[in-house]
Design a protein around this motif. Structure first.
Motif, PDB file in Angstrom:
ATOM      1  N   ARG A 135       0.816  -1.223   0.000  1.00 51.49           N
ATOM      2  CA  ARG A 135       0.000   0.000   0.000  1.00 51.49           C
ATOM      3  C   ARG A 135       0.846   1.268   0.000  1.00 51.49           C
ATOM      4  O   ARG A 135       0.380   2.331  -0.396  1.00 51.49           O
ATOM      5  N   THR A 136       2.098   1.173   0.486  1.00 52.85           N
ATOM      6  CA  THR A 136       2.960   2.358   0.559  1.00 52.85           C
ATOM      7  C   THR A 136       3.749   2.597  -0.726  1.00 52.85           C
ATOM      8  O   THR A 136       4.509   3.551  -0.813  1.00 52.85           O
ATOM      9  N   CYS A 137       3.590   1.709  -1.710  1.00 54.06           N
ATOM     10  CA  CYS A 137       4.388   1.810  -2.942  1.00 54.06           C
ATOM     11  C   CYS A 137       3.790   2.812  -3.929  1.00 54.06           C
ATOM     12  O   CYS A 137       2.589   3.023  -3.976  1.00 54.06           O
ATOM     13  N   ASN A 138       4.673   3.401  -4.748  1.00 55.52           N
ATOM     14  CA  ASN A 138       4.232   4.282  -5.833  1.00 55.52           C
ATOM     15  C   ASN A 138       3.886   3.493  -7.093  1.00 55.52           C
ATOM     16  O   ASN A 138       3.199   3.991  -7.983  1.00 55.52           O
ATOM     17  N   LEU A 139       4.396   2.281  -7.175  1.00 55.17           N
ATOM     18  CA  LEU A 139       4.141   1.400  -8.318  1.00 55.17           C
ATOM     19  C   LEU A 139       4.248  -0.037  -7.824  1.00 55.17           C
ATOM     20  O   LEU A 139       5.112  -0.362  -7.012  1.00 55.17           O
ATOM     21  N   ILE A 140       3.342  -0.895  -8.298  1.00 55.37           N
ATOM     22  CA  ILE A 140       3.394  -2.318  -7.951  1.00 55.37           C
ATOM     23  C   ILE A 140       3.711  -3.127  -9.209  1.00 55.37           C
ATOM     24  O   ILE A 140       3.105  -2.912 -10.266  1.00 55.37           O
ATOM     25  N   LEU A 141       4.680  -4.020  -9.082  1.00 57.08           N
ATOM     26  CA  LEU A 141       4.960  -4.986 -10.145  1.00 57.08           C
ATOM     27  C   LEU A 141       4.413  -6.332  -9.697  1.00 57.08           C
ATOM     28  O   LEU A 141       4.882  -6.896  -8.698  1.00 57.08           O
ATOM     29  N   ILE A 142       3.389  -6.810 -10.390  1.00 50.19           N
ATOM     30  CA  ILE A 142       2.879  -8.159 -10.109  1.00 50.19           C
ATOM     31  C   ILE A 142       3.660  -9.121 -10.996  1.00 50.19           C
ATOM     32  O   ILE A 142       3.535  -9.099 -12.224  1.00 50.19           O
ATOM     33  N   VAL A 143       4.516  -9.924 -10.354  1.00 45.79           N
ATOM     34  CA  VAL A 143       5.389 -10.838 -11.094  1.00 45.79           C
ATOM     35  C   VAL A 143       4.681 -12.181 -11.233  1.00 45.79           C
ATOM     36  O   VAL A 143       4.267 -12.790 -10.250  1.00 45.79           O
ATOM     37  N   LEU A 144       4.534 -12.623 -12.485  1.00 42.47           N
ATOM     38  CA  LEU A 144       3.795 -13.851 -12.792  1.00 42.47           C
ATOM     39  C   LEU A 144       4.682 -14.816 -13.565  1.00 42.47           C
ATOM     40  O   LEU A 144       5.545 -14.389 -14.343  1.00 42.47           O
ATOM     41  N   ASP A 145       4.464 -16.098 -13.370  1.00 42.80           N
ATOM     42  CA  ASP A 145       5.143 -17.137 -14.142  1.00 42.80           C
ATOM     43  C   ASP A 145       4.369 -17.320 -15.445  1.00 42.80           C
ATOM     44  O   ASP A 145       3.192 -17.675 -15.433  1.00 42.80           O
ATOM     45  N   VAL A 146       5.035 -17.056 -16.552  1.00 40.53           N
ATOM     46  CA  VAL A 146       4.360 -17.092 -17.848  1.00 40.53           C
ATOM     47  C   VAL A 146       3.841 -18.494 -18.189  1.00 40.53           C
ATOM     48  O   VAL A 146       2.920 -18.647 -19.009  1.00 40.53           O
ATOM     49  N   LEU A 147       4.405 -19.527 -17.563  1.00 37.78           N
ATOM     50  CA  LEU A 147       3.976 -20.894 -17.840  1.00 37.78           C
ATOM     51  C   LEU A 147       2.721 -21.285 -17.081  1.00 37.78           C
ATOM     52  O   LEU A 147       2.039 -22.240 -17.442  1.00 37.78           O
ATOM     53  N   LYS A 148       2.440 -20.582 -16.004  1.00 36.66           N
ATOM     54  CA  LYS A 148       1.273 -20.924 -15.184  1.00 36.66           C
ATOM     55  C   LYS A 148       0.078 -20.092 -15.652  1.00 36.66           C
ATOM     56  O   LYS A 148       0.229 -18.993 -16.148  1.00 36.66           O
ATOM     57  N   PRO A 149      -1.127 -20.592 -15.454  1.00 38.81           N
ATOM     58  CA  PRO A 149      -2.311 -19.881 -15.952  1.00 38.81           C
ATOM     59  C   PRO A 149      -2.437 -18.488 -15.351  1.00 38.81           C
ATOM     60  O   PRO A 149      -2.047 -18.251 -14.205  1.00 38.81           O
ATOM     61  N   CYS A 238       0.084  -0.189 -11.826  1.00 37.97           N
ATOM     62  CA  CYS A 238       0.582  -1.572 -11.734  1.00 37.97           C
ATOM     63  C   CYS A 238       1.070  -2.058 -13.094  1.00 37.97           C
ATOM     64  O   CYS A 238       0.451  -1.784 -14.127  1.00 37.97           O
ATOM     65  N   ILE A 239       2.188  -2.781 -13.081  1.00 43.83           N
ATOM     66  CA  ILE A 239       2.702  -3.447 -14.286  1.00 43.83           C
ATOM     67  C   ILE A 239       2.735  -4.942 -14.008  1.00 43.83           C
ATOM     68  O   ILE A 239       3.182  -5.380 -12.938  1.00 43.83           O
ATOM     69  N   TYR A 240       2.236  -5.727 -14.956  1.00 49.63           N
ATOM     70  CA  TYR A 240       2.267  -7.193 -14.833  1.00 49.63           C
ATOM     71  C   TYR A 240       3.528  -7.697 -15.529  1.00 49.63           C
ATOM     72  O   TYR A 240       3.673  -7.548 -16.743  1.00 49.63           O
ATOM     73  N   VAL A 241       4.452  -8.243 -14.745  1.00 52.15           N
ATOM     74  CA  VAL A 241       5.732  -8.715 -15.273  1.00 52.15           C
ATOM     75  C   VAL A 241       5.626 -10.225 -15.485  1.00 52.15           C
ATOM     76  O   VAL A 241       5.527 -10.990 -14.536  1.00 52.15           O
ATOM     77  N   LEU A 242       5.608 -10.634 -16.748  1.00 50.01           N
ATOM     78  CA  LEU A 242       5.486 -12.062 -17.085  1.00 50.01           C
ATOM     79  C   LEU A 242       6.881 -12.645 -17.263  1.00 50.01           C
ATOM     80  O   LEU A 242       7.550 -12.390 -18.269  1.00 50.01           O
ATOM     81  N   ASN A 243       7.307 -13.401 -16.266  1.00 47.47           N
ATOM     82  CA  ASN A 243       8.674 -13.911 -16.212  1.00 47.47           C
ATOM     83  C   ASN A 243       8.797 -15.288 -16.886  1.00 47.47           C
ATOM     84  O   ASN A 243       7.806 -15.959 -17.129  1.00 47.47           O
ATOM     85  N   LYS A 244      10.047 -15.662 -17.182  1.00 48.08           N
ATOM     86  CA  LYS A 244      10.423 -16.976 -17.759  1.00 48.08           C
ATOM     87  C   LYS A 244      10.002 -17.103 -19.222  1.00 48.08           C
ATOM     88  O   LYS A 244       9.560 -18.171 -19.662  1.00 48.08           O
ATOM     89  N   TYR A 257       2.592  -9.706 -25.634  1.00 45.43           N
ATOM     90  CA  TYR A 257       2.907  -8.281 -25.810  1.00 45.43           C
ATOM     91  C   TYR A 257       1.653  -7.420 -25.995  1.00 45.43           C
ATOM     92  O   TYR A 257       1.687  -6.213 -25.800  1.00 45.43           O
ATOM     93  N   LYS A 258       0.546  -8.055 -26.395  1.00 47.64           N
ATOM     94  CA  LYS A 258      -0.691  -7.297 -26.622  1.00 47.64           C
ATOM     95  C   LYS A 258      -1.529  -7.129 -25.361  1.00 47.64           C
ATOM     96  O   LYS A 258      -2.523  -6.410 -25.360  1.00 47.64           O
ATOM     97  N   VAL A 259      -1.151  -7.810 -24.266  1.00 48.66           N
ATOM     98  CA  VAL A 259      -1.912  -7.713 -23.009  1.00 48.66           C
ATOM     99  C   VAL A 259      -1.622  -6.354 -22.363  1.00 48.66           C
ATOM    100  O   VAL A 259      -0.462  -5.983 -22.205  1.00 48.66           O
ATOM    101  N   PRO A 260      -2.670  -5.587 -21.977  1.00 54.05           N
ATOM    102  CA  PRO A 260      -2.447  -4.266 -21.382  1.00 54.05           C
ATOM    103  C   PRO A 260      -1.629  -4.344 -20.094  1.00 54.05           C
ATOM    104  O   PRO A 260      -1.761  -5.277 -19.314  1.00 54.05           O
ATOM    105  N   HIS A 261      -0.780  -3.351 -19.886  1.00 52.33           N
ATOM    106  CA  HIS A 261       0.034  -3.175 -18.666  1.00 52.33           C
ATOM    107  C   HIS A 261       1.036  -4.310 -18.452  1.00 52.33           C
ATOM    108  O   HIS A 261       1.522  -4.493 -17.349  1.00 52.33           O
ATOM    109  N   CYS A 262       1.339  -5.090 -19.504  1.00 57.73           N
ATOM    110  CA  CYS A 262       2.227  -6.248 -19.346  1.00 57.73           C
ATOM    111  C   CYS A 262       3.608  -5.996 -19.941  1.00 57.73           C
ATOM    112  O   CYS A 262       3.733  -5.325 -20.966  1.00 57.73           O
TER     113      CYS A 262
END
Length: 358
Positions: A135-149, A238-244, A257-262
């Motif tokens: 809650r105290t952040c100016n930006l949140i990166l939600i890190v996701l495993d690209v292989l998982k749903p 928020c930025i969704y970071v799709l890792n791996k 690459y076409k997914v918004p905020h990703c």
């Protein structure tokens, strides 16, 4: 238990115009129950979680949120060069690990938050402390495993929403002012698809508010009104970071690459970090102001960095030292002025990469 009963009532209620009033009431009740659940009680009950309080430093704070083992620690280590214990098993990071990067002259604090699990907003897995730091952040990166749903994306969003964090949203355009008497004065400046006077009054009554001025300036929902009444929501980009991405095909990458905020990356191979840093910069909306000592060239190496919306000459002076505003004599060069240089007052709003001489 009461929350579960309320949820079941909402699930059983069909959504239509006739039930909007009842649903609005249930949503208000649920929001109140959630607040009571996540608000720490007074006294010494319960530890806050050692290592979760991290001093805010730099010009902005970015929090990495995600399920365990998605690569948050590797991303922080490779971005900031800060050692964060990395291993091939879950729940390695048990405390908040800070790191700092310098980008475009700004000092940005990175926080690798412990992996959250489903139910974090209700206190599972030390989730309350994790999300409280988020809650105290100016930006949140939600890190996701690209292989998982991408169901993981929905689950994390649900946990953050339950803790009053609104991602990539603007505050609802609702005027709300409590008063001592006069009842509920309801005004809508445009057509409403969900709220009417009776629904608004019933939601406010749930909060024991019987005298207030309410103005709806856009088509809003019961959830929007509840957010305004609760008054403790935070609106964070928020930025969704799709890792791996090293483990998927080029065709799959084109779709991502076409997914918004990703932003797709490989934390391990350090792929696409440039895109991630550039998007972080765009979402943080930081403004750099360069200083110019009298009779000298501007110092382009150490800008004073201000948050978007607080870039007046007065804001600039207060960031350096409050006494500067007392004897103000400012000259500004850049896109915010018509003439270069131009003498300006304390209310003048500066733009990115302006130069100022005091």
């Amino acid at each position: 238990m009461t929350e579960i009963v309320t949820r079941r009532q909402m699930a059983r209620t069909q959504k239509n115009k006739a039930t909007a009033h009842h649903l609005g009431l249930l949503k208000a009740r649920l929001a109140k129950l959630r607040r009571e659940l996540i608000t720490p009680k007074g006294g010494s009950g319960g530890a806050t979680g050692e290592g979760f309080d991290v001093a805010k430093t730099g010009d902005a704070r970015v929090g990495f949120v995600g399920f365990p083992s998605v690569g948050k620690s590797t991303l922080l280590s490779n971005l900031a060069g800060v050692y964060s214990e990395v291993a091939a098993y879950e729940f390695t990071t048990l405390t908040t690990v800070p790191g700092v990067i310098r980008y475009k002259g700004a000092k940005i604090q990175l926080l690798d938050l412990p992996g959250i699990i489903e139910g974090a907003k209700d206190g599972k897995g030390r989730g309350r402390q994790v999300i409280a730091v988020a809650r105290t952040c100016n930006l949140i990166l939600i890190v996701l495993d690209v292989l998982k749903p991408l169901v993981h994306k929905k689950l994390i969003e649900h946990e953050l929403e339950g803790f009053g964090i609104r991602l990539n949203k603007q505050p609802p355009n609702i005027g709300f002012k409590k008063k001592d008497k006069g009842g509920i004065n309801f005004t809508a400046t445009c057509a409403q698809s969900e709220l009417d006077s009776e629904t608004v009054k019933s939601i406010l009554a749930e909060y024991k508010i019987h005298n207030a001025d309410i103005t709806l300036r856009s088509d809003v929902t019961a959830d929007d009104l509840i957010d305004v009444v609760e008054g403790n929501r935070v609106y964070i980009p928020c930025i969704y970071v799709l890792n791996k991405i090293d483990q998927i095909s080029i065709e799959e990458l084109d779709i991502i690459y076409k997914v918004p905020h990703c932003v797709p990356i490989s934390a391990h191979h350090r792929w696409n970090f440039d895109d991630l840093l550039e998007k972080m910069w765009d979402y943080l909306k930081l403004v750099r102001i360069y200083t110019k000592p009298k009779g000298q060239l501007p110092d382009y190496t150490s800008p004073v960095v201000l948050p978007d919306g607080r870039t007046s000459v007065e804001d600039f002076c207060l960031k350096i030292h409050k006494n500067l505003i007392k004897e103000l004599n400012a000259l500004v060069w850049g896109s915010s002025v018509k003439h270069n240089p131009q003498k300006v007052g304390k209310d003048h709003v500066m733009e990115d990469e302006d130069v100022i001489q005091l």
